[in-house]
Design a protein around this motif. Structure first.
Motif, PDB file in Angstrom:
ATOM      1  N   TYR A 235       0.855  -1.192   0.000  1.00  0.00           N
ATOM      2  CA  TYR A 235       0.000   0.000   0.000  1.00  0.00           C
ATOM      3  C   TYR A 235       0.888   1.239   0.000  1.00  0.00           C
ATOM      4  O   TYR A 235       2.031   1.189   0.480  1.00  0.00           O
ATOM      5  N   PRO A 236       0.367   2.345  -0.529  1.00  0.00           N
ATOM      6  CA  PRO A 236       1.210   3.548  -0.652  1.00  0.00           C
ATOM      7  C   PRO A 236       1.925   3.946   0.641  1.00  0.00           C
ATOM      8  O   PRO A 236       3.052   4.412   0.592  1.00  0.00           O
ATOM      9  N   HIS A 237       1.282   3.763   1.802  1.00  0.00           N
ATOM     10  CA  HIS A 237       1.939   4.227   3.026  1.00  0.00           C
ATOM     11  C   HIS A 237       3.109   3.340   3.423  1.00  0.00           C
ATOM     12  O   HIS A 237       3.897   3.701   4.291  1.00  0.00           O
ATOM     13  N   GLN A 238       3.216   2.180   2.787  1.00  0.00           N
ATOM     14  CA  GLN A 238       4.289   1.266   3.167  1.00  0.00           C
ATOM     15  C   GLN A 238       5.595   1.545   2.429  1.00  0.00           C
ATOM     16  O   GLN A 238       6.611   0.936   2.728  1.00  0.00           O
ATOM     17  N   ILE A 239       5.542   2.423   1.436  1.00  0.00           N
ATOM     18  CA  ILE A 239       6.767   2.692   0.683  1.00  0.00           C
ATOM     19  C   ILE A 239       7.155   4.153   0.834  1.00  0.00           C
ATOM     20  O   ILE A 239       6.346   4.979   1.238  1.00  0.00           O
ATOM     21  N   SER A 240       8.400   4.488   0.496  1.00  0.00           N
ATOM     22  CA  SER A 240       8.900   5.846   0.733  1.00  0.00           C
ATOM     23  C   SER A 240       8.410   6.812  -0.347  1.00  0.00           C
ATOM     24  O   SER A 240       7.857   6.410  -1.367  1.00  0.00           O
ATOM     25  N   GLY A 241       8.644   8.092  -0.108  1.00  0.00           N
ATOM     26  CA  GLY A 241       8.203   9.125  -1.044  1.00  0.00           C
ATOM     27  C   GLY A 241       8.801   8.950  -2.430  1.00  0.00           C
ATOM     28  O   GLY A 241       8.112   9.071  -3.432  1.00  0.00           O
ATOM     29  N   GLY A 242      10.078   8.649  -2.477  1.00  0.00           N
ATOM     30  CA  GLY A 242      10.735   8.459  -3.760  1.00  0.00           C
ATOM     31  C   GLY A 242      10.164   7.274  -4.506  1.00  0.00           C
ATOM     32  O   GLY A 242       9.928   7.324  -5.713  1.00  0.00           O
ATOM     33  N   GLN A 243       9.877   6.201  -3.749  1.00  0.00           N
ATOM     34  CA  GLN A 243       9.291   5.013  -4.380  1.00  0.00           C
ATOM     35  C   GLN A 243       7.895   5.314  -4.899  1.00  0.00           C
ATOM     36  O   GLN A 243       7.512   4.869  -5.976  1.00  0.00           O
ATOM     37  N   LYS A 244       7.152   6.104  -4.120  1.00  0.00           N
ATOM     38  CA  LYS A 244       5.811   6.481  -4.572  1.00  0.00           C
ATOM     39  C   LYS A 244       5.895   7.235  -5.889  1.00  0.00           C
ATOM     40  O   LYS A 244       5.110   6.996  -6.802  1.00  0.00           O
ATOM     41  N   GLN A 245       6.861   8.161  -5.965  1.00  0.00           N
ATOM     42  CA  GLN A 245       6.982   8.923  -7.194  1.00  0.00           C
ATOM     43  C   GLN A 245       7.353   7.995  -8.351  1.00  0.00           C
ATOM     44  O   GLN A 245       6.897   8.179  -9.463  1.00  0.00           O
ATOM     45  N   ARG A 246       8.135   6.949  -8.078  1.00  0.00           N
ATOM     46  CA  ARG A 246       8.446   5.959  -9.116  1.00  0.00           C
ATOM     47  C   ARG A 246       7.196   5.231  -9.567  1.00  0.00           C
ATOM     48  O   ARG A 246       6.995   4.974 -10.752  1.00  0.00           O
ATOM     49  N   VAL A 247       6.345   4.888  -8.593  1.00  0.00           N
ATOM     50  CA  VAL A 247       5.084   4.227  -8.959  1.00  0.00           C
ATOM     51  C   VAL A 247       4.267   5.158  -9.835  1.00  0.00           C
ATOM     52  O   VAL A 247       3.687   4.748 -10.850  1.00  0.00           O
ATOM     53  N   MET A 248       4.245   6.449  -9.459  1.00  0.00           N
ATOM     54  CA  MET A 248       3.502   7.427 -10.266  1.00  0.00           C
ATOM     55  C   MET A 248       4.052   7.484 -11.685  1.00  0.00           C
ATOM     56  O   MET A 248       3.311   7.566 -12.662  1.00  0.00           O
ATOM     57  N   ILE A 249       5.374   7.444 -11.787  1.00  0.00           N
ATOM     58  CA  ILE A 249       5.973   7.489 -13.118  1.00  0.00           C
ATOM     59  C   ILE A 249       5.604   6.233 -13.900  1.00  0.00           C
ATOM     60  O   ILE A 249       5.207   6.308 -15.064  1.00  0.00           O
ATOM     61  N   ALA A 250       5.658   5.092 -13.210  1.00  0.00           N
ATOM     62  CA  ALA A 250       5.272   3.838 -13.878  1.00  0.00           C
ATOM     63  C   ALA A 250       3.839   3.933 -14.369  1.00  0.00           C
ATOM     64  O   ALA A 250       3.510   3.506 -15.479  1.00  0.00           O
ATOM     65  N   MET A 251       2.981   4.511 -13.540  1.00  0.00           N
ATOM     66  CA  MET A 251       1.583   4.637 -13.909  1.00  0.00           C
ATOM     67  C   MET A 251       1.440   5.544 -15.123  1.00  0.00           C
ATOM     68  O   MET A 251       0.697   5.247 -16.062  1.00  0.00           O
ATOM     69  N   ALA A 252       2.178   6.647 -15.101  1.00  0.00           N
ATOM     70  CA  ALA A 252       2.089   7.592 -16.205  1.00  0.00           C
ATOM     71  C   ALA A 252       2.642   6.983 -17.490  1.00  0.00           C
ATOM     72  O   ALA A 252       2.152   7.246 -18.584  1.00  0.00           O
ATOM     73  N   MET A 253       3.671   6.132 -17.343  1.00  0.00           N
ATOM     74  CA  MET A 253       4.279   5.532 -18.531  1.00  0.00           C
ATOM     75  C   MET A 253       3.493   4.324 -19.025  1.00  0.00           C
ATOM     76  O   MET A 253       3.772   3.816 -20.107  1.00  0.00           O
ATOM     77  N   SER A 254       2.561   3.848 -18.207  1.00  0.00           N
ATOM     78  CA  SER A 254       1.971   2.534 -18.458  1.00  0.00           C
ATOM     79  C   SER A 254       1.371   2.426 -19.851  1.00  0.00           C
ATOM     80  O   SER A 254       1.456   1.389 -20.481  1.00  0.00           O
ATOM     81  N   CYS A 255       0.753   3.478 -20.334  1.00  0.00           N
ATOM     82  CA  CYS A 255       0.112   3.376 -21.643  1.00  0.00           C
ATOM     83  C   CYS A 255       0.993   3.938 -22.744  1.00  0.00           C
ATOM     84  O   CYS A 255       0.517   4.274 -23.823  1.00  0.00           O
ATOM     85  N   GLU A 256       2.258   4.071 -22.427  1.00  0.00           N
ATOM     86  CA  GLU A 256       3.214   4.618 -23.371  1.00  0.00           C
ATOM     87  C   GLU A 256       2.693   5.887 -24.028  1.00  0.00           C
ATOM     88  O   GLU A 256       2.434   5.934 -25.223  1.00  0.00           O
ATOM     89  N   PRO A 257       2.542   6.897 -23.225  1.00  0.00           N
ATOM     90  CA  PRO A 257       1.995   8.155 -23.736  1.00  0.00           C
ATOM     91  C   PRO A 257       2.970   8.818 -24.684  1.00  0.00           C
ATOM     92  O   PRO A 257       4.181   8.594 -24.602  1.00  0.00           O
ATOM     93  N   LYS A 258       2.437   9.638 -25.578  1.00  0.00           N
ATOM     94  CA  LYS A 258       3.325  10.367 -26.490  1.00  0.00           C
ATOM     95  C   LYS A 258       3.965  11.527 -25.753  1.00  0.00           C
ATOM     96  O   LYS A 258       5.073  11.919 -26.032  1.00  0.00           O
TER      97      LYS A 258
END
Lengths: 596, 371
Positions: free
Chosen positions: A158-181
């Motif tokens: 869950y988000p509270h179990q990981i650090s801020g930097g890791q959360k931002q990585r998850v956010m980046i993964a989410m943003a990249m997930s659909c291979e946006p232009k």
């Protein structure tokens, strides 16, 4: 580079508020080509975020309005489409799929009730229609790409179990997930420590190289831009004042505002007695910008401290008796208890720390978040109970004082907090906030006199006396931090702890507040403990420096010594994480890019 | 120049609360509902002077008497002073003679004696059976004398319903106020100090929240006839404060971690001041928006209690009692039940409008959802 992806033409986004129309984005045009990273830089309120939100059409209407302009999307088949005119249903297809966004606050942009994996799976299912098993596989792959350790574990976390930097990585993964232009990153590293910021920037650079994605990177810090962008757009009050390649802007800035932004970041390899601010470079008269100093180097040279002056100052300081002695201080928080509530294990936030502070000195306290520096500051002021050790202030042991003695002691010792938004009570006028400490300690005869004092104090921190009747929400972050400073000064303390007091501010505003703090120290001979995660800021402020890691002292000594010759690996890491925006580094990065 | 400077110095920005009041005034439906309801309520305080079987003034054998005022002040000061109640016997007639008859008699006598009745000359608990025409039994249908008719005992329904309005609203306001004071105090203590106090406090709340209110009331009524104050107090103790405590406790828990609280501690502020000067104003938003709906709840539960017969003692004019009477009667006596129902409906609707308005005015996030 003719492969245009997105064209913003004369975009105007206005907000209609009670106090008239705010032109948040006022006639902004730029072009985004495939595979490049464009940085938009400016201080808060310059319209950089609104520009990106306008592209996504995420502007709440009312009160927002597109007063004009076009956002033209160039499709693969060569046709064009104006994103501002298509129906909102069509826009939803663009969002996440073609354009996706990373927000500033990783703490709140993940939903706390879902696991990190689920949130990415959701995005994949929504836009790519993947089945559950497939989506899971892809998500773990993505987590691997954003260099998350143990992707399988993070998937279930869950988000509270990981650090801020890791959360931002998850956010980046989410943003990249659909291979946006296009990937829009809206201050993705501002809420993070410099060391974490460094790693996130490296990650984004790598991803860009591998995938060739197009990025709009928004930040208030030109140093960060230097690390990541190809081209820069400098925005000021809703308008673009300068744009060009990163190399051009850094080697030859034209607009005084850009110069101000370049100069106001505390440099690591020079010692200045004050930071040049945007105001030193330009003046706004009748809506026109007048340039005052033309060269950044000149401005920096004017404020450099001579080594012999500095030596003399430190020598003089060290002759006196220390004003504060911290001996073997420990602050533990219970982490595990048994069935009967007996504490089995502790989190050692501050673990056996000793140092002295001399009168008139600024002692810097630096470390990553979670290293215990804030807890240390609060323990010294007895805002957090200490586990063991001694804090001796002017010969008195703070930790053993009775409640009423402690109340008197608080007059002498003040603290200024990190978040200027939450450290002022929103229900109290600025005046009421400033006179409160005076009321508590019964200083001055009545509230009228105290109000007069509050007016004086506001002028001391370069605000206006008539601000006493206003409420905090009318002020910007920098102004609020000034109000906090004024409140701390009300009791005429001798010792002030500055707990990440400038970390929440824009670089340009940060420079102003730092200068103010230094001026005040010169005028009133304050002793500061300056806490921050940013080594360059700490170095600018302090005479001596303590580097903290995991509740312990890593390194302690003269601030310049530590910066120029760091002994410990941890300190070196802190130093290398600072985005200095040096020309050599940018050149090197560009060359590497050219050579592949 | 001097004038201008002074003016600038006077600039005082609106507090969040003032902003919300301005917002609230902009919501016309709620604002007018508030004005109408509060003016009606203020009017209803003067019910004893506006609709009463006691005359406003009597002149009898060169002396002046003011029986209605006795009635009016009795409500507030009756416990301290014993007021004299007048009846026909004091003015040379039999005890059963009503003042309306007395007025006629004085007029016929024409000796300079007179009686001034209130605008609506019927009281809520009087049973003027003797004035009914031969062969007419209560309840009587609405007519020129009794605007909304009379109930089964011949009491005037308009008067009863109006007094009932005053009692209902007063009850709602009083219970809400008391539960807020009590609940906020408890919630503040639990939330601010936390730890063991919070642990035990919450257990007490849990015990109270499992008490079935109606059953407790039924048992209590066996021992003592409930008065207005007693009922209100019971409501506060058994029911009212619990919800508020939960809200306030949670708000205090959240707010106490904010930096402005730490800042106040660092300047040496006392716990009490921190709790009530700093945190409370920031913690109140949710409970204030909740207040109008709480009032609605208390009004309707008083009606329910009265309806079941566990409420206010019998002659007290109340809506619940009227509804109960009406529901036991044949439908041809429709006015007994229609009057209190319509009034209840209108009152609750108005309060709901106010509540909606308050909620909207307090909503800081009207525009903050991206779409």
């Amino acid at each position: 580079m003719s492969d245009k992806l997105l064209e913003v033409k004369n975009l105007k986004t206005y907000f209609h508020t009670e106090n008239g129309t705010v032109k948040a984005v006022d006639d902004v045009s730029f072009t985004l080509h495939k595979g490049e990273t464009v940085g938009i830089v400016g201080e808060s309120g310059s319209g950089k975020s609104v520009t990106s939100l306008s592209i996504m059409r995420l502007i709440p209407m009312p009160p927002g309005e597109f007063a004009g302009g076009e956002v033209i999307w160039h499709k693969d088949d060569g046709t064009k489409e104006n994103l501002l005119e298509i129906p909102i249903d069509r826009m939803r297809d663009y969002r996440g799929n073609d354009i996706s966004m990373i927000f500033q606050e990783p703490m709140t942009s993940l939903n706390p009730v879902f696991t990190c994996g689920d949130q990415v799976v959701e995005a994949l299912a929504l836009h790519q229609g993947l089945g559950e098993a497939e989506a899971r596989k892809k998500t773990i792959e993505l987590f691997d790409q954003v260099k998350l350790p143990t992707p399988e574990r993070i998937f279930e976390a869950y988000p509270h179990q990981i650090s801020g930097g890791q959360k931002q990585r998850v956010m980046i993964a989410m943003a990249m997930s659909c291979e946006p232009k296009i990937l829009i990153a809206d201050e993705p590293t501002t809420a993070l420590d410099v060391t974490v910021q460094k790693r996130i920037l490296e990650l984004m650079l790598n991803l860009q190289k591998e995938k060739g994605s197009t990025t709009i990177f928004i930040t208030h810090d030109l140093g960060v831009i230097a690390e990541i962008a190809d081209r820069v757009i400098v925005m000021y009050k809703g308008k673009i004042v300068e744009q060009g390649s990163v190399l051009d802007i850094f080697s030859n800035p034209k607009h005084p505002y850009t110069k101000g932004l370049l100069a106001c970041r505390p440099p690591l390899h020079k010692r200045l007695y004050r930071l040049p601010t945007v105001k030193d470079f330009m003046e706004v008269k009748d809506g026109k910008i007048i340039e005052k100093i033309s060269s950044v180097e000149e401005a920096l040279k004017a404020v450099e401290v001579k080594p012999e002056d500095r030596e003399a100052r430190i020598k003089k300081m060290m002759q006196k008796e220390p004003i504060l002695k911290v001996e073997g201080l420990k602050t533990y928080f219970p982490s595990r208890r048994n069935f009967f509530g007996k504490v089995l294990d502790y989190v050692k936030a501050v673990d056996d720390i000793s140092f002295d502070v001399y009168p008139g000195e600024t002692l810097g306290l630096v470390g990553e978040s979670g290293c215990g520096k804030t807890t240390l500051g609060r323990t010294i002021l007895r805002l957090v109970p200490a586990h063991a050790g001694k804090v001796i202030y002017k010969g008195k042991s703070i930790l053993d004082l009775s409640k009423s003695d402690m109340k008197d002691m608080r007059r002498d010792m003040q603290i200024i907090f990190q978040d200027p938004y939450s450290s002022l009570n929103p229900r109290m006028t600025v005046g009421a906030a400033i006179i409160e400490p005076l009321q508590i300690h019964g200083i001055l005869a009545n509230d009228n006199e105290r109000m007069d004092k509050a007016r004086q104090l506001l002028e001391t921190v370069s605000m206006q006396a008539d601000h006493v009747n206003r409420y905090p929400h009318e002020f910007s972050g920098g102004q609020r931090q000034r109000i906090c400073v004024a409140r701390a000064l009300a009791l005429e303390p001798e010792f002030i702890i500055l707990d990440e007091s400038v970390s929440a501010l824009d670089v340009s505003v940060q420079a102003q507040v730092l200068n103010l703090l230094n001026e005040l120290q010169d005028n009133f001979n304050f002793t500061y403990i300056f806490i921050s995660h940013d080594l360059s800021v700490v170095k600018f402020m302090s005479d001596r420096m303590v580097v903290m890691n995991r509740g312990k002292i890593e390194e302690m000594g003269d601030a310049d010594d530590i910066c120029y010759h760091p002994k410990r690996e941890y300190t070196q890491r802190l130093i290398s994480a600072i985005p200095e925006g040096r020309l050599e580094d940018i050149r090197e990065r560009f060359e590497r890019k050219m050579n592949g | 120049m001097f004038f201008k400077k002074k003016n600038k110095d006077q600039h005082r920005s609106e507090s969040i609360m003032e902003k919300r009041i301005i917002n609230f005034k902009k919501i016309k439906r709620a604002y007018y509902s508030l004005i109408i309801l509060s003016s009606l309520y203020i009017l209803s305080i003067f019910c004893p002077l506006l609709m009463n079987n006691q005359p406003l003034a009597v002149k009898y054998e060169n002396a002046y008497y003011f029986p209605a005022f006795t009635d009016f002040f009795d409500g507030f000061l009756g416990k301290i002073f014993k007021f004299k109640y007048y009846n026909g016997a004091d003015f040379g007639q039999s005890q059963e003679t009503s003042f309306r008859e007395l007025k006629k008699i004085f007029k016929e006598e024409n000796k300079g004696n007179w009686v001034m009745m209130p605008p609506y000359p019927y009281g809520p608990i009087e049973t003027p059976l003797s004035e009914f025409p031969e062969g007419v039994e209560p309840p009587t249908a609405p007519d020129a004398q009794h605007w909304f008719g009379t109930d089964t005992q011949g009491r005037d329904i308009f008067a009863r319903a109006s007094y009932g309005f005053f009692i209902s609203i007063s009850f709602g306001l009083l219970v809400t106020l008391l539960s807020y004071i009590f609940g906020i105090g408890m919630g503040a203590l639990l939330g601010y100090f936390g730890g063991r106090l919070d642990l035990y406090g919450l257990r007490i709340i849990e015990i109270f929240s499992t008490l079935p209110f109606l059953f407790v009331m039924m048992i209590m009524v066996k021992f003592a006839r409930p008065s207005f104050i007693f009922l209100a107090a019971m409501y506060v103790v058994i029911k009212g404060w619990i919800g508020i405590t939960y809200y306030v406790r949670a708000e205090f828990y959240r707010e106490k971690a904010r930096d402005y609280v730490a800042a106040a501690t660092a300047m040496g502020q006392s716990n009490f001041k921190i709790m009530f000067k700093h945190i409370l104003p920031n913690a109140l938003t949710s409970v204030i928006t909740f207040a109008p709906f709480a009032i609605i709840g208390y009004i309707s539960s008083l009606v329910a209690l009265d309806f079941l017969g566990f409420g206010l003692p019998t002659p007290t004019p109340s809506w619940g009692e009227l509804i109960q009477q009406g529901s036991n009667q044949d439908t041809k006596y429709w006015w007994i039940i229609i009057t209190p129902l319509v009034l209840l409906f209108l009152t609750l609707t108005t309060v709901t409008f106010i509540g909606e308005g308050v909620r909207q005015a307090f909503d800081p996030k009207e525009y903050s959802r991206l779409r």
